[in-house]
Design an enzyme around this catalytic site. Structure first.
Site, PDB file in Angstrom:
ATOM      1  N   ASP A 180      -7.575  -3.782  -5.037  1.00 64.29           N
ATOM      2  CA  ASP A 180      -7.060  -2.406  -4.129  1.00 64.29           C
ATOM      3  C   ASP A 180      -5.637  -2.100  -4.806  1.00 64.29           C
ATOM      4  O   ASP A 180      -5.407  -0.994  -5.134  1.00 64.29           O
ATOM      5  CB  ASP A 180      -6.982  -2.618  -2.572  1.00 64.29           C
ATOM      6  CG  ASP A 180      -8.126  -3.542  -2.095  1.00 64.29           C
ATOM      7  OD1 ASP A 180      -8.565  -4.463  -2.659  1.00 64.29           O
ATOM      8  OD2 ASP A 180      -8.607  -3.220  -0.986  1.00 64.29           O
ATOM      9  N   ASP A 240       0.820  -1.269  -0.018  1.00 71.53           N
ATOM     10  CA  ASP A 240       0.009  -0.056  -0.120  1.00 71.53           C
ATOM     11  C   ASP A 240       0.724   1.349  -0.053  1.00 71.53           C
ATOM     12  O   ASP A 240       0.292   2.339   0.426  1.00 71.53           O
ATOM     13  CB  ASP A 240      -1.100   0.057   1.357  1.00 71.53           C
ATOM     14  CG  ASP A 240      -2.338  -0.940   0.830  1.00 71.53           C
ATOM     15  OD1 ASP A 240      -2.815  -0.856  -0.219  1.00 71.53           O
ATOM     16  OD2 ASP A 240      -2.713  -1.646   1.672  1.00 71.53           O
TER      17      ASP A 240
HETATM   18  N1  GLY Z   1      -7.432  -1.339   0.702  1.00 65.99           N
HETATM   19  C1  GLY Z   1      -8.126  -2.079   1.812  1.00 65.99           C
HETATM   20  C2  GLY Z   1      -9.473  -1.621   1.543  1.00 65.99           C
HETATM   21  O1  GLY Z   1     -10.326  -0.965   0.897  1.00 65.99           O
HETATM   22  O2  GLY Z   1     -10.031  -1.983   2.849  1.00 65.99           O
END
Ligand code: GLY
Length: 396
Positions: free
Chosen positions: A174, A115
């Site tokens: 994501d 992330d």
């Molecule tokens: N990227 C983690 C979520 O959207 O919860």
């Protein structure tokens, strides 16, 4: 016969004055929300643990939850502050934004999950864009290098989370969001390989994450040597085969963003197809704030996910920039519907409440009984981004 041109003129003038009124209403809504955000975040600021980043507020216990900087959301608080500062010029907001950047700066070398884009581009990226301060650039480029260490060429894709009992090499939808960091860095003095990696990752995502109806699985688990798909699963959604709402929003945003950088028409087409899935879904409520999963079993009593709506609004506004005619009008109209809903009492906090967060009713991870129907920092971030985008791109 003479009456026809007159009638035409009256209709044209009426339509033009209605359009001007709509624009004025949106301009007022945007100004009022940034003023609101300025006040709310001054309240939120008072409850930030110095070495952590705010994540959510729990109303029942009047509890502010701050998270370690390695949590995927650590870039959203500074990013939101920068968006607010950009529109208001408030010096105390800027000071707090600068402080928050210093706190999360060590994340530029973090390699334990994927992330980096959320953490370092939403924060330092906005700071650099707004101030032009060169000191904010190198951490972004370093973060891109850190993310590149997670690229697995045998798939080819970037590994989202580390190997666990449940997954061998999980890649989640994501992850499309973190490609923005790679594409930006590659064009701004950073590692040029990042751009190629972003495209390879996108191609793999199109191939394996998407179903024929353009909904997405949440997690694809891979064999790193052969690239074989081991499992198609969910983590935060209702079921492996369901359409988790935020995942659909991340995918939409990701493909629009990849089109921005590459002008690859296949990405634009994919984004339009995903938008079609979301906007035409029979379970999407009239206000276009989705339930937490499009296949949640207890619709219409299921909780909503305001964060998915805010991400979708921001993505649709950008998609509208690359689309013409009726389709463009539809994306703008649907984004406007979302923003108007988010501006209403149903979804927006009353001034001075909600622990300083802006929006209510987001859902983080329902299957884990975590963050259900609460204010979440990233819902605020994408709401502010959408307001800025609307102002920059659609107000004359
Ligand atoms: N990227 C983690 C979520 O959207 O919860």
């Amino acid at each position: 016969m003479k009456r026809l041109p007159l009638l035409f003129l009256v209709i044209t003038l009426f339509a033009a004055s209605t359009a001007v009124q709509c624009q004025q209403k949106m301009a007022d809504l945007i100004t009022a929300n940034f003023r609101f955000a300025e006040k709310q975040y001054k309240l939120l600021m008072q409850h930030v643990t110095p070495d952590k980043m705010p994540q959510r507020y729990e109303q029942a216990t009047n509890n502010w939850v701050n998270m370690e900087i390695q949590w995927w959301c650590s870039g959203f608080y500074p990013g939101s502050l920068w968006y607010i500062y950009e529109q208001t010029g408030d010096s105390s907001i800027r000071k707090e934004a600068e402080r928050a950047l210093e706190v999360i700066k060590p994340n530029q070398f973090y390699t334990d999950h994927h992330d980096l884009g959320f953490m370092m581009y939403c924060s330092f990226g906005n700071a650099y864009r707004i101030t032009g301060n060169e000191a904010y650039k190198q951490p972004i480029l370093n973060a891109a290098d850190a993310l590149i260490t997670r690229f697995r060429p045998g798939i080819p894709a970037i590994q989202s989370w580390n190997k666990s009992k449940k997954f061998n090499c999980p890649v989640i939808i994501d992850n499309m969001m973190n490609l923005e960091l790679l594409e930006w860095a590659a064009r701004n003095g950073g590692n040029k390989k990042g751009s190629e990696i972003a495209r390879l990752h996108t191609a793999t995502t199109t191939k394996n994450h998407y179903r024929p109806d353009y909904s997405s699985y949440h997690v694809i688990d891979y064999d790193t040597a052969t690239g074989a798909v081991l499992q198609k699963r969910t983590h935060q959604g209702y079921a492996d085969n369901s359409a988790w709402s935020r995942g659909q929003a991340w995918g939409l945003y990701g493909y629009v963003m990849m089109y921005r950088f590459t002008k690859n028409k296949a990405y634009l087409q994919q984004a339009q197809n995903i938008a079609g899935f979301i906007l035409n879904h029979p379970h999407l409520p009239a206000d276009k704030i989705p339930y937490w999963d499009y296949d949640a079993p207890n619709i219409p009593d299921a909780v909503r996910d305001v964060s998915a709506a805010a991400i979708t609004a921001s993505a649709l506004l950008e998609l509208g920039q690359y689309t013409k005619g009726k389709q463009k009008e539809k994306y703008l109209a649907d984004a406007t519907t979302i923003l108007r809903a988010l501006d209403s009492d149903q979804y927006k906090a009353a001034p001075g409440t909600n622990g300083g967060f802006l929006l209510l009713h987001s859902t983080g991870a329902l299957p884990f009984n975590s963050e259900i129907d609460v204010p979440l920092i990233y819902a605020d971030y994408y709401f502010l981004e959408a307001l800025k985008r609307y102002k920059d791109w659609y107000l004359k």
